[in-house]
Design an enzyme around this catalytic site. Sequence first.
Site, PDB file in Angstrom:
ATOM      1  N   GLY A  88       0.836  -1.194   0.000  1.00  0.00           N
ATOM      2  CA  GLY A  88       0.000   0.000   0.000  1.00  0.00           C
ATOM      3  C   GLY A  88       0.869   1.241   0.000  1.00  0.00           C
ATOM      4  CD  GLN A 145       3.314   5.746   2.602  1.00  0.00           C
ATOM      5  OE1 GLN A 145       2.326   5.199   2.149  1.00  0.00           O
ATOM      6  NE2 GLN A 145       4.335   5.059   3.093  1.00  0.00           N
ATOM      7  CB  CYS A 193       5.312   2.138   7.208  1.00  0.00           C
ATOM      8  SG  CYS A 193       4.828   3.594   6.284  1.00  0.00           S
ATOM      9  CG  LEU A 194       6.725   0.868   1.157  1.00  0.00           C
ATOM     10  CD1 LEU A 194       6.140   1.171  -0.219  1.00  0.00           C
ATOM     11  CD2 LEU A 194       7.860  -0.136   1.048  1.00  0.00           C
ATOM     12  CG  HIS A 217      -0.447   1.145   7.435  1.00  0.00           C
ATOM     13  ND1 HIS A 217       0.530   0.755   8.325  1.00  0.00           N
ATOM     14  CD2 HIS A 217       0.191   1.946   6.530  1.00  0.00           C
ATOM     15  CE1 HIS A 217       1.688   1.300   7.985  1.00  0.00           C
ATOM     16  NE2 HIS A 217       1.516   2.025   6.884  1.00  0.00           N
ATOM     17  CD  GLU A 218      -1.083   2.385   2.803  1.00  0.00           C
ATOM     18  OE1 GLU A 218      -0.696   3.558   2.620  1.00  0.00           O
ATOM     19  OE2 GLU A 218      -0.312   1.459   3.080  1.00  0.00           O
ATOM     20  CG  HIS A 237       0.335   6.736   5.538  1.00  0.00           C
ATOM     21  ND1 HIS A 237       1.468   7.205   6.170  1.00  0.00           N
ATOM     22  CD2 HIS A 237       0.567   5.421   5.294  1.00  0.00           C
ATOM     23  CE1 HIS A 237       2.344   6.200   6.290  1.00  0.00           C
ATOM     24  NE2 HIS A 237       1.817   5.113   5.781  1.00  0.00           N
TER      25      HIS A 237
END
Length: 193
Positions: A43, A48, A91-92, A133-134, A137
């Site tokens: 995701g 991000q 997380c990226l 999670h997304e 963000h």
Amino acid sequence: MRILKYPHPALRHKSRPIVRIDAEFRKTVREMFELMHQERGIGLAANQVGLPYRFFIMNLAASIEGVNKEFVFINPVIKKRNGSEVLEEGCLSLPDIFGEVRRPERIVVSAYDMAGDEFTYELSGLHARAVQHEYDHLDGVVFTDRLGPTGKLAVREALEDLTVEFEGDRALGRFADDETIQQELAELERLRT
Ligand code: ZN
């Protein structure tokens, strides 16, 4: 386009809904999918990659129908939350950091797709987890914010290391000062929300 790492200020931006899906937006989404696949993520939220817009993309190994599929959630709203479950997240934007996060186990989420059509999914398991999670963000929340006291302590040093790295990159001119970044985000927001 690049994936911004903690503690870049864009990750703390609360995004507003977008009002237009056009060719430029479609190109942006394509680039985000390519970037996410390169990094083997499941995701990726707009902020991000430094975009102050309310959407995220997803590609889970097994989709709701049981096949690989790419999802774009535009202006998502989580309408119901049920149950409670602890799962490990990463997380990226927080490379090599993992932690156990408690979240609702099942959700109902509505959003718009690339055609501008509204859809609603009832999700559980990994799907529900990834969407939440997304979604976080888009409100400027990262998963480490949601760790318990022990979890927070466990990641503290790694977060400090990322902060040192970010400030080092900034000293080298790779990032602007906070005020300039905020102005750039505000300008991008004016264009599309
Ligand atoms: Zn993330």
